[in-house]
Every structure is written in structure tokens, then in C-alpha cells.
Write a protein that holds these residues in place. Structure first.
Motif, PDB file in Angstrom:
ATOM      1  N   ARG A 143       0.850  -1.187   0.000  1.00 54.83           N
ATOM      2  CA  ARG A 143       0.000   0.000   0.000  1.00 54.83           C
ATOM      3  C   ARG A 143       0.886   1.238   0.000  1.00 54.83           C
ATOM      4  O   ARG A 143       1.949   1.249   0.583  1.00 54.83           O
ATOM      5  CB  ARG A 143      -0.879  -0.041   1.253  1.00 54.83           C
ATOM      6  CG  ARG A 143      -1.868   1.062   1.366  1.00 54.83           C
ATOM      7  CD  ARG A 143      -2.702   0.948   2.625  1.00 54.83           C
ATOM      8  NE  ARG A 143      -3.243  -0.362   2.888  1.00 54.83           N
ATOM      9  CZ  ARG A 143      -4.346  -0.850   2.336  1.00 54.83           C
ATOM     10  NH1 ARG A 143      -5.015  -0.154   1.457  1.00 54.83           N
ATOM     11  NH2 ARG A 143      -4.783  -2.042   2.666  1.00 54.83           N
ATOM     12  N   THR A 178      -1.735   4.828   3.861  1.00 57.51           N
ATOM     13  CA  THR A 178      -1.743   4.207   5.181  1.00 57.51           C
ATOM     14  C   THR A 178      -1.791   5.264   6.280  1.00 57.51           C
ATOM     15  O   THR A 178      -2.538   5.125   7.254  1.00 57.51           O
ATOM     16  CB  THR A 178      -0.502   3.309   5.361  1.00 57.51           C
ATOM     17  OG1 THR A 178      -0.485   2.335   4.313  1.00 57.51           O
ATOM     18  CG2 THR A 178      -0.521   2.607   6.698  1.00 57.51           C
ATOM     19  N   ASP A 225      -8.098   1.755  -2.763  1.00 56.62           N
ATOM     20  CA  ASP A 225      -6.796   2.022  -2.153  1.00 56.62           C
ATOM     21  C   ASP A 225      -6.807   1.777  -0.650  1.00 56.62           C
ATOM     22  O   ASP A 225      -5.755   1.675  -0.036  1.00 56.62           O
ATOM     23  CB  ASP A 225      -6.360   3.468  -2.405  1.00 56.62           C
ATOM     24  CG  ASP A 225      -6.047   3.741  -3.857  1.00 56.62           C
ATOM     25  OD1 ASP A 225      -5.871   2.781  -4.632  1.00 56.62           O
ATOM     26  OD2 ASP A 225      -5.965   4.929  -4.223  1.00 56.62           O
TER      27      ASP A 225
END
Length: 51
Positions: free
Chosen positions: A11, A16, A36
Motif C-alpha cells: 500500500r 496508510t 486504495d
């Protein structure tokens, strides 16, 4: 590290961080790219473009 079915999920680091802030603050994350952010527990997403 995030995992799905025993495999790590690669990711974008900024995604994040954004998701972590939303979860920690109890906020809804509004995005046009919900894929995402899939697999992040407790994250609430909304897509205002598709609504």
C-alpha cells in the motif's frame, strides 16, 4: 503490516497514514479511490462521487 489471506498488502505509505489518522480520530474517510483503502479494519469510507 496489513495482511489479507496470509499475504501482505502493498500500500502507498501516504494512504496508510491517511487511513490511520481517520481511524484514530474516529472520522469517515471520503475518497474517490476506495480500493486504495480496502482491508483496513475499522476504517469507514464514503465515496461522494458515486453517491
Amino acid at each position: 503490516m496489513l495482511r489479507r489471506n496470509g499475504e501482505s498488502i502493498k500500500r502507498n505509505r501516504f494512504d496508510t497514514l491517511i487511513a490511520a489518522q481517520a481511524v484514530a480520530s474516529g472520522l469517515v474517510l471520503v475518497t474517490n479511490n476506495p480500493k486504495d483503502f480496502t482491508g483496513i479494519a475499522e476504517l469507514v469510507l464514503e465515496n461522494w462521487v458515486d453517491s
